[in-house]
Scaffold this motif. Structure first.
Motif, short mmCIF file in Angstrom:
data_model
loop_
_atom_site.label_atom_id
_atom_site.label_comp_id
_atom_site.label_asym_id
_atom_site.label_seq_id
_atom_site.Cartn_x
_atom_site.Cartn_y
_atom_site.Cartn_z
N PHE A 101 9.47 5.04 15.70
CA PHE A 101 8.23 5.73 16.06
C PHE A 101 7.09 4.73 16.19
N GLU A 102 6.98 3.84 15.23
CA GLU A 102 5.91 2.84 15.26
C GLU A 102 6.04 1.94 16.50
N GLN A 103 7.24 1.54 16.83
CA GLN A 103 7.46 0.72 18.03
C GLN A 103 7.07 1.48 19.29
N LYS A 104 7.43 2.74 19.40
CA LYS A 104 7.09 3.54 20.58
C LYS A 104 5.57 3.76 20.68
N LEU A 105 4.91 3.95 19.55
CA LEU A 105 3.48 4.18 19.55
C LEU A 105 2.70 2.93 19.98
N GLU A 106 3.25 1.76 19.67
CA GLU A 106 2.58 0.50 20.01
C GLU A 106 2.68 0.17 21.49
N LYS A 107 3.64 0.75 22.20
CA LYS A 107 3.84 0.43 23.62
C LYS A 107 2.71 0.93 24.48
#
Length: 167
Positions: A161-167
């Motif tokens: 989730f954190e990786q997707k939010l940072e994109k």
């Protein structure tokens, strides 16, 4: 007399359904909502804070109207408080009832900020909207969020989730 009772009954039913009838026009799952909300965080429910005065049909005891939450991790937004209130439904606000959240449990949230004082609600508190999936329940030990994350995904790891939010 029976006709009048039936008309009143139908009016009451239609008024209640109108108060919170809504549709999602596109993608109101958590992944899309969290992309567009100003504030997104992992929180823990600390306590039920305020309660409705009147009894709620089908609920024993006083119905919680707000909860105090503690930020475990902020993913985005300018919120600097460690603790704040999230308000629920009083029967007419088109919000989820606070009883959907368990004290001591964790949630990913993408709430809306309350911008005007209303009764006990204060400017800067938060709420959720019943027509959106703006929160997910989290198994904190497994670091997995469960619920309507996307059209096809019903769970997501906090790391992903954190990786997707940072994109």
């Amino acid at each position: 007399m029976k006709k009048q009772v039936l008309i009143i009954f139908l009016l009451l039913i239609s008024m209640k359904s109108f108060a919170c009838s809504c549709e999602c026009n596109w993608n109101c799952r958590f992944g899309a909502i969290s992309d567009n909300q100003e504030f997104v965080a992992l929180i823990k429910v600390i306590e039920y804070s305020d309660f409705l005065e009147e009894e709620t049909y089908g609920y024993d005891g006083k119905m919680p109207y707000s909860m105090t939450v503690e930020v475990v991790k902020k993913y985005k937004g300018s919120e600097s408080r460690k603790r704040f209130k999230v308000w629920g439904d009083n029967g007419i606000l088109c919000r989820p009832y606070i009883t959907e959240f368990e004290v001591g449990k964790y949630y990913l949230i993408a709430p809306s900020k309350i911008e005007n004082d209303l009764d006990d609600e204060q400017n800067g508190d938060y709420d959720f909207f019943s027509c959106w999936n703006d929160y997910l329940k989290v198994d904190y030990d497994k670091k997995i969020a469960y619920g309507e994350y996307s059209w096809w995904r019903k769970e997501i790891t906090l790391e992903k989730f954190e990786q997707k939010l940072e994109k």
